[in-house]
Scaffold this active site. Structure first.
Site, PDB file in Angstrom:
ATOM      1  N   CYS A  36       0.829  -1.218   0.000  1.00  0.00           N
ATOM      2  CA  CYS A  36       0.000   0.000   0.000  1.00  0.00           C
ATOM      3  C   CYS A  36       0.856   1.259   0.000  1.00  0.00           C
ATOM      4  CB  CYS A  36      -0.943  -0.007   1.191  1.00  0.00           C
ATOM      5  SG  CYS A  36      -1.602  -1.632   1.540  1.00  0.00           S
ATOM      6  N   CYS A  48     -13.241   0.896   7.858  1.00  0.00           N
ATOM      7  CA  CYS A  48     -12.342   0.387   6.807  1.00  0.00           C
ATOM      8  C   CYS A  48     -12.354   1.300   5.590  1.00  0.00           C
ATOM      9  CB  CYS A  48     -12.788  -1.004   6.352  1.00  0.00           C
ATOM     10  SG  CYS A  48     -13.046  -2.179   7.689  1.00  0.00           S
ATOM     11  N   SER A  49     -11.178   1.486   4.978  1.00  0.00           N
ATOM     12  CA  SER A  49     -11.134   2.187   3.696  1.00  0.00           C
ATOM     13  C   SER A  49     -11.774   1.266   2.654  1.00  0.00           C
ATOM     14  CB  SER A  49      -9.689   2.530   3.322  1.00  0.00           C
ATOM     15  OG  SER A  49      -8.894   1.364   3.316  1.00  0.00           O
ATOM     16  N   LYS A  87     -10.080   6.648   3.888  1.00  0.00           N
ATOM     17  CA  LYS A  87     -11.425   6.272   4.326  1.00  0.00           C
ATOM     18  C   LYS A  87     -12.504   6.805   3.382  1.00  0.00           C
ATOM     19  CE  LYS A  87     -14.738   4.719   6.404  1.00  0.00           C
ATOM     20  NZ  LYS A  87     -15.235   4.604   5.050  1.00  0.00           N
ATOM     21  N   HIS A 133      -9.183   4.236  -1.617  1.00  0.00           N
ATOM     22  CA  HIS A 133      -7.842   3.665  -1.448  1.00  0.00           C
ATOM     23  C   HIS A 133      -7.502   2.709  -2.589  1.00  0.00           C
ATOM     24  CE1 HIS A 133      -4.237   2.207   0.301  1.00  0.00           C
ATOM     25  NE2 HIS A 133      -4.718   1.283   1.088  1.00  0.00           N
TER      26      HIS A 133
END
Lengths: 396, 129
Positions: free
Chosen positions: A97, A218-219, A340, A344
């Site tokens: 990431c 969670c994103s 968020k 992402h």
């Protein structure tokens, strides 16, 4: 042992020889009609146009897993080809990431070394083409000793959240405040995947994914691309367009498995990279006016803001609850909406963070513009904290 | 039938074999070629303690495809009595009864099926003591 921090050359290069002169990104979200290459090329074209340069000398593309998400590797070459930039050198950079941050850092080195004049750093991910996303993302953890036992990424961050709540009395509501704030910021960002706001109740009542983390902690799964153009400060001045200075570029690694770390409530890769970045730029955490941090899960933003030195250890939760990280707070965090709400698309995230810093520092952040933005920090992270890049950008 | 990838990990998965650094005593699980603490390359093979306590845990409600039929299940980071740490499922219990600090014991269990042939893969899970 190599120590980048003590190298006089690293200090000189980070001293402000490199500028970001143009940025471009796609909207983040479910881009059903656009392929991996379309998304990248759209972002790269915008960045080139925005910078006013007539060519680029080379390019770096951050992407976590073209292979698992759409079955395409050799992504550097694909993108150079479709950008019409053959035969310039094009390299794909991967650090899970943190691929975008690592791509930016590679481009920074190439310009800082004087090897190239104008370099493009981009990032892209196409996550909605039907791959098992949970499975693909899990390849950023230890396959044989974590993932083998059924852990997921929400699960890894959930274990950090539980440990943080146990050790520092961080509350479930404080985690939710991160999501509420970032959705509020995202509602002001035209490129964000979610323009909708979320209430505390909505976050607290959303589906449980991995206790204590819920869906709105969670994103999301996203498609998107982002690109920026770097050049020497000297060259930037000639272009007579808005630019910002790269004041520091730092990176650190952590153990691949969460269980191998001494602390389950700190991310050492973040504190180590932060120390390097602050030393390079000769500033203190409280000099930073705003930051884009890697809020892949709400708990990550809380831990990262502590490990960057913005708040005392254990006070990240109360700080977000008190509004210290809101748009008008002491140090606004994730003015873009963060991972968020902005979305992402893994490989694009690190570059999109740089873009938000650029927009804030050049006064182009529209409704979410903060006052007196002079120094911005972008923190990008891979896996459960096995890699981290930090960049500090300064308004000119 | 087992795959080469699986075969290589059997000493760790079945017998909890770890590498103990002869210079500083740090236990590496799985074994490593270089001690992360003192950089020594000299190790002796030791078996990990089978008992320990839960440092942190989660209850997986949404699992990867391979484990989706098993939800909800508990995954924990466990510190064994010899100081080594590992990640494992906590099984045979009410998922709501697990807490930080709970004492557990590692047992031999089937963990998952590998690949399209569904090869059975075994290893350790924890049960509450």
């Amino acid at each position: 042992m190599l120590n980048e921090m003590n190298s006089p050359k690293a200090n000189r290069l980070a001293g402000g020889d490199v500028a970001v002169i143009g940025v471009g990104m796609t909207k983040f979200g479910e881009l059903w009609n656009k392929s991996l290459r379309d998304i990248f090329v759209e972002a790269a074209m915008k960045a080139i146009e925005n910078s006013g340069v007539d060519h680029i000398d080379s390019m770096y593309v951050g992407t976590m897993s073209g292979g698992l998400f759409v079955g395409q590797e050799h992504v550097g070459a694909v993108m150079a080809d479709y950008l019409g930039s053959v035969p310039i050198p094009a390299t794909r950079v991967e650090s899970a990431c943190a691929s975008g941050g690592a791509a930016f850092r590679s481009a920074f080195f190439e310009v800082a070394s004087g090897y190239s004049e104008i370099v493009l750093a981009g990032g892209v991910e196409k996550m909605t083409d039907g791959a098992d996303v949970t499975d693909a993302l899990a390849t950023a953890a230890d396959q044989e000793y974590e993932v083998y036992h059924g852990i997921t990424f929400p699960g890894l961050y959930a274990m950090m959240a539980r440990a943080h709540m146990h050790q520092y009395k961080t509350t479930r509501e404080q985690l939710a405040h991160v999501a509420v704030k970032n959705h509020k910021n995202g509602s002001l960002n035209p490129n964000a995947q979610f323009r909708s706001q979320a209430t505390l109740e909505q976050v607290m009542n959303s589906t449980m994914v991995a206790d204590p983390l819920r869906l709105l902690d969670c994103s999301p799964v996203s498609d998107g691309g982002a690109a920026v153009i770097l050049c020497s400060l000297e060259y930037a001045k000639k272009l007579k367009r808005p630019f910002v200075k790269v004041k520091a570029s730092a990176q650190a690694s952590g153990t691949i498995a969460l269980h191998s770390r001494e602390s389950l409530t700190s991310l050492d890769c973040v504190s180590v990279a932060a120390k390097k970045a602050f030393k390079q730029s000769n500033i203190k955490p409280y000099d930073i006016n705003f930051a884009e941090v890697h809020d892949c899960f709400t708990i990550a933003e809380i831990i990262v803001t502590e490990d960057l030195g913005f708040f005392e250890k254990g006070k990240g939760g109360i700080s977000v609850e008190q509004g210290l990280t809101s748009l008008n707070g002491k140090i606004p965090i994730n003015t873009s909406g963060g991972l968020k709400a902005k979305g992402h698309p893994v490989g694009a995230t690190g570059i999109a963070q740089i873009i938000e810093c650029y927009e804030q520092l050049t006064g182009n952040a529209g409704e979410r513009q903060i006052k007196n933005a002079k120094l911005g920090l972008a923190q990008n992270m891979g896996g459960s904290g096995a890699s981290c890049t930090i960049h500090i950008l300064e308004a000119i | 039938m087992i795959s080469p990838k699986y075969h290589r990990e059997i000493p760790q998965r079945y017998r909890l074999e770890a590498g103990k650094c002869k210079q500083c005593g740090t236990i590496s699980f799985p074994p490593r070629l270089i001690c992360p603490k003192c950089k020594s390359k000299n190790f002796e093979t030791v078996q990990l303690s089978r008992e320990g306590k839960i440092l942190t845990f989660t209850i997986i409600r949404v699992g990867p495809d391979k484990f989706s039929k098993e939800t909800p299940y508990v995954v924990a980071i466990i510190e064994l009595n010899d100081g080594a740490r590992l990640t494992a499922q906590v099984t045979d219990c009410d998922v709501n009864k697990v807490e930080i600090g709970t004492k557990v014991k590692l047992v031999f269990r089937k963990i998952q099926d590998e690949g399209k042939w569904g090869l059975h893969c075994y290893g350790y899970k924890a049960i509450l003591i």
